[in-house]
Design a protein around this motif. Structure first.
Motif, PDB file in Angstrom:
ATOM      1  N   LEU A  43      -2.330   8.833   4.128  1.00  0.00           N
ATOM      2  CA  LEU A  43      -2.117   8.135   5.387  1.00  0.00           C
ATOM      3  C   LEU A  43      -1.116   7.021   5.115  1.00  0.00           C
ATOM      4  O   LEU A  43      -1.345   6.176   4.243  1.00  0.00           O
ATOM      5  N   ILE A  44       0.017   7.038   5.830  1.00  0.00           N
ATOM      6  CA  ILE A  44       1.045   6.011   5.614  1.00  0.00           C
ATOM      7  C   ILE A  44       1.105   5.117   6.842  1.00  0.00           C
ATOM      8  O   ILE A  44       1.364   5.591   7.951  1.00  0.00           O
ATOM      9  N   GLY A  45       0.844   3.839   6.621  1.00  0.00           N
ATOM     10  CA  GLY A  45       0.902   2.876   7.715  1.00  0.00           C
ATOM     11  C   GLY A  45       1.895   1.778   7.394  1.00  0.00           C
ATOM     12  O   GLY A  45       2.411   1.679   6.273  1.00  0.00           O
ATOM     13  N   ALA A  46       2.165   0.939   8.393  1.00  0.00           N
ATOM     14  CA  ALA A  46       3.020  -0.233   8.197  1.00  0.00           C
ATOM     15  C   ALA A  46       2.592  -1.265   9.226  1.00  0.00           C
ATOM     16  O   ALA A  46       2.274  -0.918  10.363  1.00  0.00           O
ATOM     17  N   ARG A  97      -9.973   6.089  14.323  1.00  0.00           N
ATOM     18  CA  ARG A  97     -10.434   7.415  14.743  1.00  0.00           C
ATOM     19  C   ARG A  97      -9.236   8.350  14.984  1.00  0.00           C
ATOM     20  O   ARG A  97      -9.227   9.514  14.582  1.00  0.00           O
ATOM     21  N   GLY A  98      -8.202   7.803  15.646  1.00  0.00           N
ATOM     22  CA  GLY A  98      -7.017   8.604  15.951  1.00  0.00           C
ATOM     23  C   GLY A  98      -6.318   9.070  14.687  1.00  0.00           C
ATOM     24  O   GLY A  98      -5.888  10.239  14.589  1.00  0.00           O
ATOM     25  N   ILE A  99      -6.235   8.186  13.706  1.00  0.00           N
ATOM     26  CA  ILE A  99      -5.558   8.546  12.440  1.00  0.00           C
ATOM     27  C   ILE A  99      -6.404   9.567  11.687  1.00  0.00           C
ATOM     28  O   ILE A  99      -5.881  10.559  11.159  1.00  0.00           O
ATOM     29  N   ALA A 100      -7.708   9.340  11.673  1.00  0.00           N
ATOM     30  CA  ALA A 100      -8.610  10.284  10.980  1.00  0.00           C
ATOM     31  C   ALA A 100      -8.547  11.659  11.643  1.00  0.00           C
ATOM     32  O   ALA A 100      -8.497  12.697  10.956  1.00  0.00           O
ATOM     33  N   ASP A 101      -8.529  11.694  12.966  1.00  0.00           N
ATOM     34  CA  ASP A 101      -8.466  12.988  13.666  1.00  0.00           C
ATOM     35  C   ASP A 101      -7.167  13.723  13.351  1.00  0.00           C
ATOM     36  O   ASP A 101      -7.159  14.950  13.189  1.00  0.00           O
ATOM     37  N   GLY A 112      -0.659  16.848  -0.600  1.00  0.00           N
ATOM     38  CA  GLY A 112      -0.352  18.044   0.193  1.00  0.00           C
ATOM     39  C   GLY A 112      -0.294  17.862   1.695  1.00  0.00           C
ATOM     40  O   GLY A 112       0.118  18.782   2.410  1.00  0.00           O
ATOM     41  N   ARG A 113      -0.692  16.721   2.203  1.00  0.00           N
ATOM     42  CA  ARG A 113      -0.686  16.493   3.654  1.00  0.00           C
ATOM     43  C   ARG A 113      -0.359  15.020   3.905  1.00  0.00           C
ATOM     44  O   ARG A 113      -0.830  14.157   3.157  1.00  0.00           O
ATOM     45  N   ILE A 114       0.386  14.779   4.965  1.00  0.00           N
ATOM     46  CA  ILE A 114       0.811  13.392   5.256  1.00  0.00           C
ATOM     47  C   ILE A 114       0.575  13.073   6.732  1.00  0.00           C
ATOM     48  O   ILE A 114       0.941  13.866   7.607  1.00  0.00           O
ATOM     49  N   VAL A 115       0.016  11.900   6.990  1.00  0.00           N
ATOM     50  CA  VAL A 115      -0.070  11.373   8.353  1.00  0.00           C
ATOM     51  C   VAL A 115       0.620  10.012   8.353  1.00  0.00           C
ATOM     52  O   VAL A 115       0.318   9.168   7.504  1.00  0.00           O
ATOM     53  N   THR A 116       1.554   9.814   9.278  1.00  0.00           N
ATOM     54  CA  THR A 116       2.143   8.475   9.421  1.00  0.00           C
ATOM     55  C   THR A 116       1.632   7.860  10.719  1.00  0.00           C
ATOM     56  O   THR A 116       1.367   8.563  11.691  1.00  0.00           O
ATOM     57  N   ALA A 117       1.495   6.534  10.707  1.00  0.00           N
ATOM     58  CA  ALA A 117       1.049   5.818  11.911  1.00  0.00           C
ATOM     59  C   ALA A 117       1.857   4.541  12.023  1.00  0.00           C
ATOM     60  O   ALA A 117       1.883   3.725  11.097  1.00  0.00           O
ATOM     61  N   GLU A 118       2.546   4.374  13.149  1.00  0.00           N
ATOM     62  CA  GLU A 118       3.403   3.193  13.316  1.00  0.00           C
ATOM     63  C   GLU A 118       3.329   2.686  14.750  1.00  0.00           C
ATOM     64  O   GLU A 118       3.179   3.469  15.689  1.00  0.00           O
ATOM     65  N   ARG A 138      -5.606   9.092   0.523  1.00  0.00           N
ATOM     66  CA  ARG A 138      -4.776   8.021  -0.051  1.00  0.00           C
ATOM     67  C   ARG A 138      -4.180   7.212   1.102  1.00  0.00           C
ATOM     68  O   ARG A 138      -3.870   7.774   2.150  1.00  0.00           O
ATOM     69  N   VAL A 139      -4.025   5.911   0.894  1.00  0.00           N
ATOM     70  CA  VAL A 139      -3.399   5.082   1.931  1.00  0.00           C
ATOM     71  C   VAL A 139      -2.230   4.308   1.316  1.00  0.00           C
ATOM     72  O   VAL A 139      -2.385   3.632   0.298  1.00  0.00           O
TER      73      VAL A 139
END
Lengths: 316, 249
Positions: free
Chosen positions: A202-205, A306-310, A250-256, A227-228
């Protein structure tokens, strides 16, 4: 890079406070530091700076193009200007000045985008700064910083005062918890790994880092290890950390807290498309926001734990 | 230079040349051998499209070799179509898009006041350029702060790229506009070196100074003078020879 696992602390901070305290501390030591603003002494939290250094607070009034040009002229004269204005007006109104007078001219000007993202919630999309990551990303010779908490804000201010380069820094108004380990150095161009994980990254900023950490807790409860990464430097992006995360999880979620067109998610996708194509989800602001508080709008666009986890679960 | 490059803005180069020559030959305190001398006077060409005139002036003052002028706009030349401070000694800030020079000059003048130093800031603006709103933001700031070390010179050739300024978006009464923003205003013949020298070298007052320099676009060359189509036309070899004869080079 720290491998210590962090969980968000209960206390939350307005990063503008850390920004103002650090700027004053540095200004006491270095007479070259000046602040330039657009009738935003209050909203840029420069009241204490003005009180202590009345001559070194240059308020040009509601005139953002002039403000950025004045910053470049002060840099030419040997000063280190911190040019402060609400993010939407600094980046939108003065974009050509940022490009020509600061970046292309290569002046040591620190552009401070106050109350960025959707911090001005109910005031509506005119007052939301969600395009700035895409716009500034597109300009050569800029460093784009997005400190996630008070500690990183202090470090980013200090680095920006010392580095001699054009900088654009988002200074958050939306209160956020501390997410940075106390002994963590601030390295521009380096992601901070705030939680180790194997199944997804999970990549945040900025605002979204603490939410990504909470999402990792939710995922852990379902048996997944996330991983964060705190991507406090958007430009230059830490491509090594992104590719390593893709290889190892193997998988990436970004949240900005920005438009998904051209910001952090787009940058990460670009790097991975070139070097290690990987299943992704990119969370962010997908259009002009409806009416609502900043908190409400973060939820509306799924920028919650919740949104990032989903989004991660869709990939798992 | 323009014939070599087959590109350029010849009309505006000729209208501003006498202003640049006066400034660099006898007004500005600058050191060509030490272009970043901290206490130098700052000169900003806001009408960056007149880069050829600026480069010729800087080269003749010794900021860089005159031979370099013939690389104007060549691939990888330091002499771009608009000036770049990181490549050309004597250039203070990168201009090209209009309405950028004056705000930077205001910042520079605020800087000299903050440092309690006496170096001065000069900026040359095209007249058409005054249609850009950013200038009026900066004109307000300079008037409000009574920046006496700042001098703005308007190259008033009355032509912009596409037509006459007064047929496009009226600038007049131009002097009254500057005056109403708190500036001291002088109007001179922008091709009269003695008059330019007197007003540009006069001691600073307690207000910023605007010099409206009445000029002729394409000054000195009969077939270019005051003709809108010569904003960025390139002369032929025959025309260059005629121009040389007329200028008396």
């Amino acid at each position: 890079m720290s491998t210590e696992t962090m969980t968000p602390q209960a206390a939350t901070f307005d990063n503008r406070q850390a920004f103002a305290e650090e700027l004053i501390r540095l200004a006491r030591e270095d007479r070259r530091i000046v602040a330039v603003c657009n009738d935003s002494v209050g909203s840029s939290n420069l009241g204490a700076f003005q009180k202590e250094f009345p001559e070194r607070l240059i308020n040009v009034g509601i005139a953002e193009q002039d403000m950025v040009g004045v910053g470049a002229g002060l840099a030419n004269a040997g000063f280190i200007p911190f040019v402060c204005a609400a993010g939407p007006f600094l980046s939108g109104r003065a974009l050509e000045q940022i490009k020509a007078d600061v970046a292309y001219s290569n002046f040591h000007v620190v552009l401070c985008a106050m109350s960025p993202g959707m911090a001005y919630g109910e005031l509506g999309p005119t007052h939301h700064s969600i395009e700035d990551l895409a716009w500034i990303n597109a300009i050569d010779n800029m460093t784009l910083l997005m400190p996630a908490d008070a500690q990183q804000t202090r470090q980013a201010v200090q680095w920006s005062a010392e580095n001699g380069r054009p900088v654009y820094m988002r200074v958050g108004r939306f209160k956020v918890p501390a997410v940075t380990p106390q002994d963590e150095p601030f390295e521009v161009g380096k992601a901070v790994q705030v939680r180790e994980g194997r199944d997804v990254t999970l990549i945040g900023a900025g605002t979204t880092v603490s939410r990504a950490l909470e999402a990792a807790e939710l995922l852990a409860a379902q048996g997944y290890s996330a991983r964060v990464l705190n991507m406090a430097t958007i430009k230059p992006l830490d491509e090594d950390a992104v590719v390593r995360a893709a290889r190892e999880t193997g998988r990436i979620v970004t949240a900005e807290e920005a438009t998904t067109h051209g910001g952090l998610g787009s940058m990460v996708a670009h790097v991975l498309a070139l070097h290690h194509p990987t299943p992704m989800r990119t969370l962010g602001v997908t259009g002009f926001a409806p009416t609502g508080s900043a908190e409400y709008l973060l939820e509306h666009f799924g920028l919650t734990a919740r949104g990032i986890a989903d989004a991660a679960l869709e990939l798992l | 230079m323009i014939q070599h490059a087959q590109l350029g803005h010849i009309g505006g180069d000729f209208s501003v040349t006498d202003i640049l020559a006066t400034l660099f030959s006898s007004v500005l305190h600058v050191r060509p051998e030490e272009p970043l001398w901290a206490e130098r006077d700052r000169f900003i060409l806001s009408k960056g499209h007149a880069a050829a005139a600026l480069y010729a002036t800087l080269a003749h003052q010794g900021f860089f070799p005159i031979e370099d002028l013939l690389t104007f706009m060549d691939p990888l030349s330091k002499l771009n179509g608009h000036p770049n401070r990181n490549k050309v000694p004597g250039v203070e800030t990168n201009t090209g898009p209009l309405g950028h020079g004056l705000p930077v000059a205001v910042g520079s003048a605020i800087g000299s006041a903050l440092k309690d130093q006496s170096w001065r800031t000069y900026v040359v603006l095209g007249d058409g350029e005054l249609q850009e709103g950013s200038n009026w933001e900066a004109i307000m700031t300079a008037g409000h702060r009574r920046l006496g070390t700042l001098t703005a010179i308007v190259d008033r050739n009355r032509l912009q790229q596409g037509a006459r300024t007064e047929d496009t978006n009226t600038l007049e009464p131009l002097a009254d506009k500057w005056r109403s923003f708190g500036w001291e205003v002088h109007e001179v013949d922008g091709h009269d070196h003695a008059a330019l020298y007197d007003v540009l070298s006069a001691e600073p007052g307690d207000r910023p100074r605007c010099v409206i320099a009445h000029t002729v676009k394409g000054k000195g060359v009969s077939f270019i003078e005051d003709r809108v189509e010569w904003h960025h036309k390139v002369p032929t070899q025959d025309q260059i020879e005629q121009a040389r004869r007329e200028i008396g080079e």
